[in-house]
Scaffold this motif. Sequence first.
Motif, PDB file in Angstrom:
ATOM      1  N   THR A  95       0.830  -1.205   0.000  1.00  0.00           N
ATOM      2  CA  THR A  95       0.000   0.000   0.000  1.00  0.00           C
ATOM      3  C   THR A  95       0.863   1.253   0.000  1.00  0.00           C
ATOM      4  O   THR A  95       0.564   2.235  -0.693  1.00  0.00           O
ATOM      5  CB  THR A  95      -0.939   0.010   1.225  1.00  0.00           C
ATOM      6  N   GLU A 134       0.830   4.582  -2.466  1.00  0.00           N
ATOM      7  CA  GLU A 134       0.773   5.943  -1.926  1.00  0.00           C
ATOM      8  C   GLU A 134       1.975   6.772  -2.353  1.00  0.00           C
ATOM      9  O   GLU A 134       1.861   7.982  -2.593  1.00  0.00           O
ATOM     10  CB  GLU A 134       0.669   5.892  -0.400  1.00  0.00           C
ATOM     11  N   ASN A 157       1.526   7.876  -5.918  1.00  0.00           N
ATOM     12  CA  ASN A 157       0.505   8.922  -6.001  1.00  0.00           C
ATOM     13  C   ASN A 157       0.900  10.199  -5.258  1.00  0.00           C
ATOM     14  O   ASN A 157       0.108  11.136  -5.182  1.00  0.00           O
ATOM     15  CB  ASN A 157      -0.817   8.381  -5.436  1.00  0.00           C
ATOM     16  N   ARG A 201      -1.767  13.326  -8.943  1.00  0.00           N
ATOM     17  CA  ARG A 201      -3.025  12.798  -8.389  1.00  0.00           C
ATOM     18  C   ARG A 201      -4.224  13.121  -9.272  1.00  0.00           C
ATOM     19  O   ARG A 201      -5.213  12.388  -9.262  1.00  0.00           O
ATOM     20  CB  ARG A 201      -3.226  13.325  -6.966  1.00  0.00           C
ATOM     21  N   TYR A 210      -7.222   6.105  -8.131  1.00  0.00           N
ATOM     22  CA  TYR A 210      -6.726   5.329  -6.996  1.00  0.00           C
ATOM     23  C   TYR A 210      -7.903   4.895  -6.126  1.00  0.00           C
ATOM     24  O   TYR A 210      -8.553   5.719  -5.492  1.00  0.00           O
ATOM     25  CB  TYR A 210      -5.734   6.169  -6.183  1.00  0.00           C
ATOM     26  N   ILE A 256      -8.755   3.173  -2.890  1.00  0.00           N
ATOM     27  CA  ILE A 256      -8.073   2.812  -1.654  1.00  0.00           C
ATOM     28  C   ILE A 256      -8.698   1.564  -1.045  1.00  0.00           C
ATOM     29  O   ILE A 256      -9.816   1.166  -1.390  1.00  0.00           O
ATOM     30  CB  ILE A 256      -8.077   3.965  -0.636  1.00  0.00           C
ATOM     31  N   GLN A 257      -7.985   0.956  -0.110  1.00  0.00           N
ATOM     32  CA  GLN A 257      -8.444  -0.298   0.489  1.00  0.00           C
ATOM     33  C   GLN A 257      -9.561  -0.072   1.495  1.00  0.00           C
ATOM     34  O   GLN A 257     -10.577  -0.758   1.475  1.00  0.00           O
ATOM     35  CB  GLN A 257      -7.272  -1.005   1.171  1.00  0.00           C
ATOM     36  N   ASP A 264      -6.213  -0.940  -4.512  1.00  0.00           N
ATOM     37  CA  ASP A 264      -5.679  -1.590  -3.321  1.00  0.00           C
ATOM     38  C   ASP A 264      -6.738  -2.538  -2.760  1.00  0.00           C
ATOM     39  O   ASP A 264      -7.730  -2.096  -2.193  1.00  0.00           O
ATOM     40  CB  ASP A 264      -5.285  -0.542  -2.280  1.00  0.00           C
TER      41      ASP A 264
END
Length: 253
Positions: A50, A54, A57, A82, A87, A89-90, A172
């Motif tokens: 992860t 990040e 990005n 960005r 993206y 995210i988890q 993610d």
Amino acid sequence: MGERLLRAIVLESIYTAYEGGSEPVIKDLSLEVDRGEYVVIGGPNSAGKTTLLESINGLVKITHGRACVCGLDVRRRGFEVRRRVGYVIQNFYFDPFTPFTAQEVVMMGRFGRQGLLSRPKESDYDAVQRAIKTVGIEDLAHKTIGTLSGGQQQKVMIAHNIAKEPDLFMLDEPFSNLDFRAREFLQDVFKGIVQQGVPILMVAHAFDGLPDIPIHLVVMNRGRITGDLSCQAGEVEEIIRKECEVKERCSSG
């Protein structure tokens, strides 16, 4: 310089650290990703997977090394990066009383293209409808996001990033709340995105249902890349398992 501009991602010996952290999380990591590649990132928990997303990005500070994403220097132009990267995210959470509909959340993916205080144009509405149809959530479009299940919210966030029309797509653990049928459907969606020339980077622990296209496999452990190779979808899980077993034996010996 021309080679870097052709590639979606060029990382050269980067180190990254979270604010206040005493040790780097990513250590001396180098990676190149071409346009139209399907990249799967695997490895044990706390491997830095992860954090790698990040870092790409511009969300985590790169302290050393060179990072070029979509032709932009991440350390100096992270905000622009960005705007061009999708993206998912988890971990995300919507309060049950969040007033926005799923369609409005997908429209938020267009904000980077609309400009500050600009109203959506016809092209924005068209992109939103295409994204909703692509992910198959037409029946959810007018429901408030907070009332949806975790899996439904995950689909909305994928549509949100598709509507963004990114130059690079990162995910993610995108299947954590989805059943096998939904995972297979979305893998076909991601295959279509890659075939349009947009590279995908996906962090995952489950590798069933990967699309039948060449996979750029990246294996991580303890903040470093321990494996970087091309393989077929059916080989991914076995390669990651063997790579992690070898590294574990070496570290314990």
